[in-house]
Enzyme design. Structure first.
Site, PDB file in Angstrom:
ATOM      1  CD  GLU A  50      -3.061  -0.779   0.087  1.00  0.00           C
ATOM      2  OE1 GLU A  50      -3.119   0.349  -0.444  1.00  0.00           O
ATOM      3  OE2 GLU A  50      -3.815  -1.720  -0.254  1.00  0.00           O
ATOM      4  CB  SER A  53     -20.358 -32.861 -27.207  1.00  0.00           C
ATOM      5  OG  SER A  53     -19.373 -33.830 -27.533  1.00  0.00           O
TER       6      SER A  53
END
Length: 479
Positions: free
Chosen positions: A73, A345
Protein backbone atom coordinates in the site's frame (compact mmCIF):
# COMPACT_ATOMS: atom_id res chain seq x y z
CA UNK A 1 -5.66 42.61 -3.47
CA UNK A 2 -9.27 42.11 -4.58
CA UNK A 3 -8.21 39.13 -6.71
CA UNK A 4 -6.43 37.52 -3.76
CA UNK A 5 -9.43 38.19 -1.52
CA UNK A 6 -11.79 36.66 -4.10
CA UNK A 7 -9.53 33.61 -4.35
CA UNK A 8 -9.60 33.08 -0.58
CA UNK A 9 -13.39 33.52 -0.45
CA UNK A 10 -13.88 30.94 -3.21
CA UNK A 11 -11.34 28.61 -1.60
CA UNK A 12 -13.09 28.87 1.75
CA UNK A 13 -16.57 28.42 0.28
CA UNK A 14 -15.81 25.34 -1.82
CA UNK A 15 -13.00 23.70 0.17
CA UNK A 16 -12.76 24.77 3.80
CA UNK A 17 -16.39 25.51 4.77
CA UNK A 18 -17.52 21.87 5.00
CA UNK A 19 -14.12 20.35 5.69
CA UNK A 20 -14.34 17.60 8.36
CA UNK A 21 -12.13 17.81 11.43
CA UNK A 22 -9.07 15.58 11.54
CA UNK A 23 -10.09 14.62 15.08
CA UNK A 24 -13.25 13.04 13.64
CA UNK A 25 -11.11 10.06 12.69
CA UNK A 26 -11.62 8.58 16.14
CA UNK A 27 -15.41 9.11 15.99
CA UNK A 28 -16.10 7.88 12.44
CA UNK A 29 -19.48 6.19 12.01
CA UNK A 30 -20.47 3.70 9.28
CA UNK A 31 -22.75 4.83 6.49
CA UNK A 32 -25.62 3.15 4.63
CA UNK A 33 -26.03 -0.51 3.68
CA UNK A 34 -26.68 -1.99 0.24
CA UNK A 35 -29.43 -4.60 -0.09
CA UNK A 36 -29.73 -7.24 -2.81
CA UNK A 37 -33.24 -8.62 -3.56
CA UNK A 38 -34.65 -11.25 -5.89
CA UNK A 39 -37.34 -10.43 -8.46
CA UNK A 40 -40.08 -10.95 -5.84
CA UNK A 41 -38.39 -8.67 -3.27
CA UNK A 42 -36.95 -11.53 -1.23
CA UNK A 43 -33.89 -10.13 0.58
CA UNK A 44 -30.84 -12.13 -0.48
CA UNK A 45 -28.12 -10.26 1.39
CA UNK A 46 -27.23 -6.93 2.99
CA UNK A 47 -23.76 -5.51 2.48
CA UNK A 48 -22.32 -3.45 5.34
CA UNK A 49 -25.40 -3.37 7.51
CA UNK A 50 -22.95 -3.24 10.43
CA UNK A 51 -19.24 -2.73 10.60
CA UNK A 52 -17.96 -5.67 12.61
CA UNK A 53 -14.85 -4.29 14.22
CA UNK A 54 -12.49 -5.26 17.03
CA UNK A 55 -9.92 -2.59 17.78
CA UNK A 56 -6.33 -3.78 18.05
CA UNK A 57 -3.31 -1.87 19.36
CA UNK A 58 -0.50 -1.54 16.85
CA UNK A 59 1.94 -3.29 19.23
CA UNK A 60 -0.30 -6.38 19.21
CA UNK A 61 -0.33 -6.67 15.41
CA UNK A 62 2.50 -8.91 14.15
CA UNK A 63 5.35 -7.25 12.29
CA UNK A 64 4.97 -9.37 9.15
CA UNK A 65 1.36 -8.20 8.73
CA UNK A 66 2.32 -4.54 9.14
CA UNK A 67 5.19 -4.99 6.68
CA UNK A 68 2.92 -6.76 4.18
CA UNK A 69 0.49 -3.82 4.35
CA UNK A 70 3.25 -1.24 3.94
CA UNK A 71 4.82 -3.14 1.04
CA UNK A 72 1.66 -3.28 -1.06
CA UNK A 73 0.00 0.00 0.00
CA UNK A 74 2.67 2.55 0.94
CA UNK A 75 6.27 1.41 1.29
CA UNK A 76 7.48 4.99 1.99
CA UNK A 77 4.90 5.59 4.74
CA UNK A 78 7.47 6.38 7.44
CA UNK A 79 9.51 8.63 5.14
CA UNK A 80 6.92 11.06 3.74
CA UNK A 81 4.64 13.69 5.29
CA UNK A 82 1.41 12.08 4.19
CA UNK A 83 1.68 12.71 0.46
CA UNK A 84 3.65 10.84 -2.18
CA UNK A 85 4.76 13.42 -4.75
CA UNK A 86 5.55 10.60 -7.14
CA UNK A 87 1.94 9.46 -6.78
CA UNK A 88 0.64 13.02 -7.22
CA UNK A 89 2.60 13.52 -10.45
CA UNK A 90 1.18 10.27 -11.80
CA UNK A 91 -2.32 11.40 -10.77
CA UNK A 92 -1.93 14.82 -12.45
CA UNK A 93 -0.71 13.10 -15.61
CA UNK A 94 -3.85 10.94 -15.63
CA UNK A 95 -6.07 14.01 -15.11
CA UNK A 96 -4.42 16.04 -17.89
CA UNK A 97 -3.91 13.37 -20.54
CA UNK A 98 -6.66 10.80 -19.83
CA UNK A 99 -9.27 12.92 -18.01
CA UNK A 100 -9.19 10.37 -15.19
CA UNK A 101 -8.90 11.06 -11.48
CA UNK A 102 -6.55 8.37 -10.28
CA UNK A 103 -4.86 7.93 -6.97
CA UNK A 104 -1.23 7.04 -5.83
CA UNK A 105 -2.76 7.54 -2.41
CA UNK A 106 -0.71 7.05 0.73
CA UNK A 107 -2.02 5.21 3.79
CA UNK A 108 -2.84 8.57 5.39
CA UNK A 109 -4.84 9.64 2.34
CA UNK A 110 -6.67 6.31 2.21
CA UNK A 111 -7.59 6.63 5.89
CA UNK A 112 -9.04 10.11 5.32
CA UNK A 113 -10.82 9.12 2.11
CA UNK A 114 -12.53 6.16 3.75
CA UNK A 115 -13.25 7.68 7.15
CA UNK A 116 -13.95 11.38 6.59
CA UNK A 117 -14.83 12.12 2.97
CA UNK A 118 -17.39 11.08 0.38
CA UNK A 119 -16.55 8.57 -2.37
CA UNK A 120 -16.88 11.15 -5.17
CA UNK A 121 -13.91 11.40 -7.54
CA UNK A 122 -13.60 15.15 -8.06
CA UNK A 123 -10.81 17.70 -7.89
CA UNK A 124 -12.54 19.45 -4.95
CA UNK A 125 -12.62 16.24 -2.95
CA UNK A 126 -8.97 15.61 -3.78
CA UNK A 127 -8.01 19.07 -2.49
CA UNK A 128 -9.93 18.45 0.74
CA UNK A 129 -8.13 15.14 1.07
CA UNK A 130 -4.72 16.81 0.71
CA UNK A 131 -5.50 19.51 3.30
CA UNK A 132 -6.73 16.92 5.80
CA UNK A 133 -3.70 14.75 5.08
CA UNK A 134 -1.27 17.46 6.17
CA UNK A 135 -3.45 18.21 9.22
CA UNK A 136 -3.60 14.56 10.27
CA UNK A 137 0.15 14.17 9.84
CA UNK A 138 0.67 17.17 12.20
CA UNK A 139 -1.76 15.92 14.86
CA UNK A 140 -0.97 12.20 14.94
CA UNK A 141 2.24 10.17 14.92
CA UNK A 142 2.97 7.71 12.12
CA UNK A 143 2.24 4.78 14.41
CA UNK A 144 -1.11 6.30 15.41
CA UNK A 145 -2.06 6.81 11.75
CA UNK A 146 -1.09 3.25 10.84
CA UNK A 147 -3.00 1.90 13.84
CA UNK A 148 -6.14 3.83 12.84
CA UNK A 149 -5.79 2.63 9.25
CA UNK A 150 -5.45 -1.02 10.28
CA UNK A 151 -8.55 -0.65 12.49
CA UNK A 152 -10.64 1.35 9.98
CA UNK A 153 -9.99 -0.15 6.56
CA UNK A 154 -12.44 -2.61 4.98
CA UNK A 155 -11.22 -6.11 4.22
CA UNK A 156 -14.48 -7.15 2.56
CA UNK A 157 -18.01 -7.99 3.67
CA UNK A 158 -18.65 -6.57 7.11
CA UNK A 159 -15.05 -7.11 8.23
CA UNK A 160 -13.47 -3.78 9.16
CA UNK A 161 -10.02 -3.73 10.64
CA UNK A 162 -7.28 -6.33 10.71
CA UNK A 163 -8.57 -8.25 13.75
CA UNK A 164 -12.09 -8.72 12.38
CA UNK A 165 -10.67 -9.64 8.97
CA UNK A 166 -8.51 -12.36 10.51
CA UNK A 167 -11.45 -13.70 12.50
CA UNK A 168 -13.68 -13.64 9.41
CA UNK A 169 -11.31 -15.35 7.00
CA UNK A 170 -9.24 -17.59 9.29
CA UNK A 171 -11.23 -17.91 12.52
CA UNK A 172 -8.33 -16.64 14.64
CA UNK A 173 -6.77 -13.43 15.95
CA UNK A 174 -4.54 -11.27 13.79
CA UNK A 175 -1.86 -11.97 16.43
CA UNK A 176 -1.71 -15.58 15.21
CA UNK A 177 -1.58 -15.20 11.41
CA UNK A 178 1.46 -16.51 9.58
CA UNK A 179 3.20 -14.78 6.67
CA UNK A 180 1.04 -16.47 4.01
CA UNK A 181 -2.18 -15.43 5.76
CA UNK A 182 -0.87 -11.93 6.47
CA UNK A 183 -0.04 -11.39 2.79
CA UNK A 184 -3.49 -12.53 1.72
CA UNK A 185 -5.20 -10.12 4.15
CA UNK A 186 -2.91 -7.22 3.27
CA UNK A 187 -3.88 -7.52 -0.38
CA UNK A 188 -7.62 -7.19 0.22
CA UNK A 189 -8.20 -3.43 0.92
CA UNK A 190 -7.28 -2.37 -2.64
CA UNK A 191 -10.38 -4.18 -3.94
CA UNK A 192 -12.11 -6.39 -1.34
CA UNK A 193 -14.71 -7.66 -3.79
CA UNK A 194 -12.22 -8.64 -6.50
CA UNK A 195 -9.64 -10.25 -4.23
CA UNK A 196 -11.92 -11.89 -1.66
CA UNK A 197 -11.23 -15.62 -1.17
CA UNK A 198 -15.01 -15.91 -0.79
CA UNK A 199 -15.72 -13.89 -3.95
CA UNK A 200 -16.73 -15.07 -7.40
CA UNK A 201 -13.10 -15.85 -8.34
CA UNK A 202 -11.21 -16.96 -5.20
CA UNK A 203 -8.04 -17.66 -7.23
CA UNK A 204 -7.55 -13.90 -7.53
CA UNK A 205 -6.92 -13.76 -3.77
CA UNK A 206 -3.90 -16.03 -4.25
CA UNK A 207 -2.74 -13.96 -7.23
CA UNK A 208 -2.95 -10.85 -5.05
CA UNK A 209 -1.20 -12.64 -2.16
CA UNK A 210 1.72 -13.40 -4.48
CA UNK A 211 1.85 -9.72 -5.49
CA UNK A 212 2.13 -8.74 -1.82
CA UNK A 213 4.88 -11.28 -1.16
CA UNK A 214 6.79 -10.14 -4.24
CA UNK A 215 6.62 -6.53 -3.04
CA UNK A 216 7.86 -7.62 0.39
CA UNK A 217 10.88 -9.21 -1.28
CA UNK A 218 11.49 -6.07 -3.35
CA UNK A 219 11.42 -3.93 -0.19
CA UNK A 220 13.66 -6.49 1.55
CA UNK A 221 11.10 -7.08 4.27
CA UNK A 222 11.42 -10.84 3.78
CA UNK A 223 13.94 -13.14 2.11
CA UNK A 224 13.03 -14.61 -1.31
CA UNK A 225 13.01 -18.16 0.08
CA UNK A 226 10.68 -17.11 2.90
CA UNK A 227 8.27 -15.61 0.37
CA UNK A 228 8.37 -18.73 -1.83
CA UNK A 229 7.58 -20.96 1.14
CA UNK A 230 4.64 -18.70 2.02
CA UNK A 231 3.32 -18.92 -1.57
CA UNK A 232 3.34 -22.72 -1.37
CA UNK A 233 1.56 -22.87 1.98
CA UNK A 234 -2.07 -23.95 1.81
CA UNK A 235 -4.49 -21.35 3.18
CA UNK A 236 -7.18 -22.83 5.46
CA UNK A 237 -10.28 -20.62 5.42
CA UNK A 238 -12.84 -20.48 8.21
CA UNK A 239 -16.32 -21.79 7.29
CA UNK A 240 -18.67 -18.95 6.31
CA UNK A 241 -22.10 -19.25 7.84
CA UNK A 242 -23.46 -15.75 7.41
CA UNK A 243 -27.11 -15.41 6.51
CA UNK A 244 -26.85 -15.15 2.73
CA UNK A 245 -29.23 -16.53 0.13
CA UNK A 246 -27.93 -17.55 -3.33
CA UNK A 247 -24.34 -16.62 -2.36
CA UNK A 248 -22.69 -17.16 -5.73
CA UNK A 249 -25.32 -15.02 -7.43
CA UNK A 250 -25.04 -12.30 -4.78
CA UNK A 251 -21.25 -12.12 -5.23
CA UNK A 252 -21.72 -12.09 -9.02
CA UNK A 253 -24.12 -9.16 -8.68
CA UNK A 254 -21.76 -7.34 -6.33
CA UNK A 255 -18.96 -7.66 -8.90
CA UNK A 256 -21.19 -6.11 -11.56
CA UNK A 257 -22.21 -3.27 -9.23
CA UNK A 258 -18.61 -2.51 -8.25
CA UNK A 259 -17.60 -2.32 -11.91
CA UNK A 260 -20.39 0.18 -12.60
CA UNK A 261 -20.55 2.27 -9.41
CA UNK A 262 -17.27 1.65 -7.59
CA UNK A 263 -16.45 -0.21 -4.38
CA UNK A 264 -17.28 2.65 -2.00
CA UNK A 265 -20.74 3.28 -3.43
CA UNK A 266 -21.63 -0.41 -3.23
CA UNK A 267 -20.30 -0.72 0.31
CA UNK A 268 -21.63 2.54 1.75
CA UNK A 269 -24.08 4.08 -0.73
CA UNK A 270 -27.31 2.52 0.50
CA UNK A 271 -28.23 0.92 -2.83
CA UNK A 272 -31.40 -1.15 -3.23
CA UNK A 273 -30.85 -3.68 -5.99
CA UNK A 274 -33.69 -5.69 -7.54
CA UNK A 275 -32.29 -8.67 -9.44
CA UNK A 276 -33.85 -11.12 -11.89
CA UNK A 277 -33.31 -14.12 -9.60
CA UNK A 278 -36.30 -16.28 -8.62
CA UNK A 279 -35.25 -17.49 -5.18
CA UNK A 280 -37.78 -20.35 -5.10
CA UNK A 281 -36.37 -21.68 -8.37
CA UNK A 282 -32.84 -21.06 -7.05
CA UNK A 283 -33.53 -23.30 -4.04
CA UNK A 284 -34.85 -26.09 -6.27
CA UNK A 285 -31.84 -25.86 -8.57
CA UNK A 286 -29.41 -25.89 -5.64
CA UNK A 287 -31.10 -28.96 -4.16
CA UNK A 288 -30.89 -30.83 -7.46
CA UNK A 289 -27.22 -29.97 -8.04
CA UNK A 290 -26.30 -30.99 -4.49
CA UNK A 291 -28.20 -34.28 -4.71
CA UNK A 292 -26.72 -35.14 -8.10
CA UNK A 293 -23.14 -34.44 -7.07
CA UNK A 294 -23.54 -36.34 -3.80
CA UNK A 295 -24.56 -39.40 -5.84
CA UNK A 296 -21.47 -38.98 -8.04
CA UNK A 297 -18.96 -38.79 -5.19
CA UNK A 298 -17.94 -42.47 -5.72
CA UNK A 299 -16.85 -41.48 -9.25
CA UNK A 300 -14.65 -38.69 -7.79
CA UNK A 301 -16.97 -35.98 -9.15
CA UNK A 302 -17.17 -33.47 -6.31
CA UNK A 303 -18.66 -30.30 -7.76
CA UNK A 304 -21.23 -29.03 -10.24
CA UNK A 305 -23.23 -25.98 -11.26
CA UNK A 306 -26.45 -24.87 -12.93
CA UNK A 307 -27.63 -21.72 -14.68
CA UNK A 308 -31.23 -20.94 -15.65
CA UNK A 309 -32.03 -17.92 -17.81
CA UNK A 310 -34.84 -16.38 -19.85
CA UNK A 311 -33.40 -16.33 -23.41
CA UNK A 312 -35.51 -13.44 -24.70
CA UNK A 313 -34.49 -11.04 -21.91
CA UNK A 314 -31.19 -12.47 -20.64
CA UNK A 315 -32.56 -12.50 -17.09
CA UNK A 316 -30.92 -15.01 -14.74
CA UNK A 317 -33.54 -16.96 -12.76
CA UNK A 318 -31.11 -19.25 -10.94
CA UNK A 319 -27.32 -19.41 -10.57
CA UNK A 320 -25.93 -22.37 -8.63
CA UNK A 321 -22.16 -21.99 -8.64
CA UNK A 322 -21.18 -25.14 -6.73
CA UNK A 323 -22.48 -28.10 -4.72
CA UNK A 324 -22.08 -26.16 -1.47
CA UNK A 325 -20.82 -22.58 -1.29
CA UNK A 326 -19.71 -23.05 2.31
CA UNK A 327 -17.62 -26.18 1.61
CA UNK A 328 -14.16 -24.61 1.52
CA UNK A 329 -12.45 -28.01 1.28
CA UNK A 330 -14.01 -28.65 -2.18
CA UNK A 331 -13.64 -25.14 -3.62
CA UNK A 332 -17.22 -24.27 -2.74
CA UNK A 333 -16.52 -20.55 -3.15
CA UNK A 334 -15.50 -21.01 -6.80
CA UNK A 335 -18.43 -20.01 -8.99
CA UNK A 336 -18.33 -22.61 -11.75
CA UNK A 337 -20.84 -20.66 -13.84
CA UNK A 338 -18.26 -17.87 -14.31
CA UNK A 339 -15.11 -20.03 -14.20
CA UNK A 340 -13.24 -21.26 -17.28
CA UNK A 341 -14.19 -24.85 -18.13
CA UNK A 342 -13.98 -27.06 -21.21
CA UNK A 343 -17.52 -27.32 -22.68
CA UNK A 344 -17.16 -30.72 -24.33
CA UNK A 345 -19.71 -31.49 -27.01
CA UNK A 346 -21.94 -28.63 -25.87
CA UNK A 347 -19.84 -26.45 -28.19
CA UNK A 348 -20.69 -28.42 -31.35
CA UNK A 349 -23.76 -26.32 -32.24
CA UNK A 350 -21.43 -23.33 -32.71
CA UNK A 351 -19.53 -25.31 -35.35
CA UNK A 352 -22.69 -26.57 -37.05
CA UNK A 353 -24.16 -23.07 -37.13
CA UNK A 354 -21.10 -22.09 -39.20
CA UNK A 355 -21.71 -25.12 -41.44
CA UNK A 356 -25.26 -23.96 -42.17
CA UNK A 357 -23.86 -20.66 -43.50
CA UNK A 358 -21.05 -22.40 -45.43
CA UNK A 359 -22.96 -24.49 -47.97
CA UNK A 360 -24.17 -27.29 -45.71
CA UNK A 361 -27.80 -28.13 -44.92
CA UNK A 362 -29.28 -30.35 -42.21
CA UNK A 363 -29.52 -33.10 -44.85
CA UNK A 364 -25.91 -32.85 -46.06
CA UNK A 365 -24.09 -36.20 -45.98
CA UNK A 366 -20.84 -36.70 -44.03
CA UNK A 367 -18.68 -39.83 -43.79
CA UNK A 368 -18.18 -40.94 -40.22
CA UNK A 369 -14.99 -42.84 -40.99
CA UNK A 370 -11.35 -42.85 -39.83
CA UNK A 371 -9.31 -39.76 -40.69
CA UNK A 372 -5.92 -38.38 -39.68
CA UNK A 373 -4.79 -34.75 -39.94
CA UNK A 374 -1.12 -33.80 -40.16
CA UNK A 375 -0.67 -30.73 -37.98
CA UNK A 376 2.59 -28.76 -38.55
CA UNK A 377 4.65 -28.79 -35.37
CA UNK A 378 2.33 -31.27 -33.64
CA UNK A 379 1.52 -34.94 -33.61
CA UNK A 380 -0.96 -36.22 -36.25
CA UNK A 381 -4.55 -35.81 -35.05
CA UNK A 382 -6.98 -38.74 -35.40
CA UNK A 383 -10.38 -37.95 -33.85
CA UNK A 384 -12.53 -40.78 -32.49
CA UNK A 385 -16.15 -41.03 -31.38
CA UNK A 386 -17.15 -41.41 -27.74
CA UNK A 387 -18.37 -44.98 -28.37
CA UNK A 388 -15.16 -45.98 -30.17
CA UNK A 389 -17.08 -46.85 -33.37
CA UNK A 390 -17.57 -45.36 -36.84
CA UNK A 391 -21.07 -45.08 -38.26
CA UNK A 392 -20.57 -44.69 -42.00
CA UNK A 393 -22.67 -42.23 -43.98
CA UNK A 394 -24.61 -39.84 -41.72
CA UNK A 395 -26.47 -36.59 -42.26
CA UNK A 396 -25.44 -33.38 -40.56
CA UNK A 397 -28.64 -33.56 -38.52
CA UNK A 398 -27.88 -37.11 -37.35
CA UNK A 399 -24.24 -36.29 -36.59
CA UNK A 400 -25.25 -33.44 -34.31
CA UNK A 401 -28.15 -35.32 -32.69
CA UNK A 402 -25.84 -38.24 -31.80
CA UNK A 403 -22.89 -35.98 -30.91
CA UNK A 404 -20.48 -37.84 -33.20
CA UNK A 405 -16.98 -36.40 -32.97
CA UNK A 406 -15.46 -37.42 -36.31
CA UNK A 407 -18.12 -35.74 -38.55
CA UNK A 408 -17.87 -32.55 -36.44
CA UNK A 409 -14.10 -32.42 -36.99
CA UNK A 410 -14.46 -33.11 -40.73
CA UNK A 411 -17.01 -30.32 -41.10
CA UNK A 412 -14.75 -27.88 -39.23
CA UNK A 413 -11.73 -28.90 -41.32
CA UNK A 414 -13.66 -28.09 -44.50
CA UNK A 415 -13.76 -24.34 -43.75
CA UNK A 416 -11.21 -23.76 -40.98
CA UNK A 417 -11.00 -23.04 -37.27
CA UNK A 418 -11.03 -19.25 -37.68
CA UNK A 419 -14.62 -19.29 -38.88
CA UNK A 420 -15.75 -21.16 -35.77
CA UNK A 421 -13.81 -18.78 -33.51
CA UNK A 422 -15.47 -15.75 -35.11
CA UNK A 423 -18.88 -17.38 -34.93
CA UNK A 424 -18.36 -18.20 -31.24
CA UNK A 425 -17.49 -14.57 -30.50
CA UNK A 426 -20.53 -13.36 -32.45
CA UNK A 427 -22.77 -15.73 -30.48
CA UNK A 428 -21.48 -14.58 -27.09
CA UNK A 429 -18.22 -16.35 -26.19
CA UNK A 430 -15.77 -13.90 -24.58
CA UNK A 431 -12.81 -16.19 -23.85
CA UNK A 432 -11.53 -17.28 -27.27
CA UNK A 433 -8.75 -14.70 -27.41
CA UNK A 434 -5.78 -16.89 -28.36
CA UNK A 435 -6.66 -18.36 -31.78
CA UNK A 436 -3.10 -19.65 -32.25
CA UNK A 437 -3.77 -22.17 -29.45
CA UNK A 438 -6.86 -23.73 -31.02
CA UNK A 439 -6.99 -26.57 -33.50
CA UNK A 440 -9.63 -28.90 -34.91
CA UNK A 441 -10.39 -30.17 -31.38
CA UNK A 442 -12.11 -26.81 -30.84
CA UNK A 443 -15.38 -28.39 -31.99
CA UNK A 444 -15.00 -31.09 -29.30
CA UNK A 445 -14.59 -28.58 -26.47
CA UNK A 446 -10.84 -28.05 -26.66
CA UNK A 447 -10.98 -24.35 -25.70
CA UNK A 448 -12.26 -23.17 -22.32
CA UNK A 449 -15.44 -21.12 -22.01
CA UNK A 450 -17.67 -19.78 -19.25
CA UNK A 451 -21.11 -21.19 -18.52
CA UNK A 452 -22.54 -17.65 -18.48
CA UNK A 453 -21.24 -17.23 -22.05
CA UNK A 454 -22.71 -20.58 -23.11
CA UNK A 455 -26.07 -19.40 -21.80
CA UNK A 456 -25.85 -16.43 -24.18
CA UNK A 457 -24.82 -18.71 -27.06
CA UNK A 458 -27.75 -21.08 -26.66
CA UNK A 459 -30.14 -18.20 -26.01
CA UNK A 460 -29.04 -16.73 -29.35
CA UNK A 461 -30.16 -19.97 -31.03
CA UNK A 462 -33.43 -19.84 -29.10
CA UNK A 463 -33.90 -16.22 -30.20
CA UNK A 464 -33.53 -17.14 -33.90
CA UNK A 465 -30.12 -15.48 -34.10
CA UNK A 466 -30.73 -12.40 -31.94
CA UNK A 467 -28.02 -12.19 -29.26
CA UNK A 468 -29.20 -10.91 -25.88
CA UNK A 469 -26.56 -10.47 -23.18
CA UNK A 470 -27.28 -11.58 -19.62
CA UNK A 471 -29.35 -9.03 -17.72
CA UNK A 472 -29.40 -10.03 -14.03
CA UNK A 473 -30.06 -6.57 -12.54
CA UNK A 474 -33.57 -5.19 -13.04
CA UNK A 475 -33.41 -2.01 -10.98
CA UNK A 476 -30.97 -0.04 -8.82
CA UNK A 477 -31.94 2.87 -6.58
CA UNK A 478 -29.83 4.81 -4.11
CA UNK A 479 -30.77 6.42 -0.80
Amino acid sequence: LSVVLAFFIIFYWFILKDLPKATDLVNHQPTLSTKIYDRHNVLLFTFYKDQNRTLMALKDIPAHFKLATLAIEDSQFYNHQGVSFKGISRSIKQIIFNQELQGGSTITQQLIKNALLTPERTLVRKLKELILTFEVELIYSKDQILEMYLNQVSYGGTAYGAEQASQTYFGKSIKDVNLAEAALLAGLPASPTTYSPFGSNPYLSIYRQHQVLNRMVEERYVAPLEAELAKQQKILLAPQTQNIKAPHFVMYIKDLLVKQFGETMVEQGGLNVITSLDFNLQKQAQTLVTQEINQLFPLHITNGAALITIPKTGEILAMVGSRDYFDTQRDGQVNLTTALRQPGSAIKPVNYSVALTSGYTAASVIQDSPVTYDIPGSKPYSPVNYDGKFHGTVTLRLALANSYNVPAVKVLASYGVDKMINQGKNLGITTWNQPERYGLSLTLGGAEVKMVDMAVVFATFANQGLKVNLHPILKVTDS
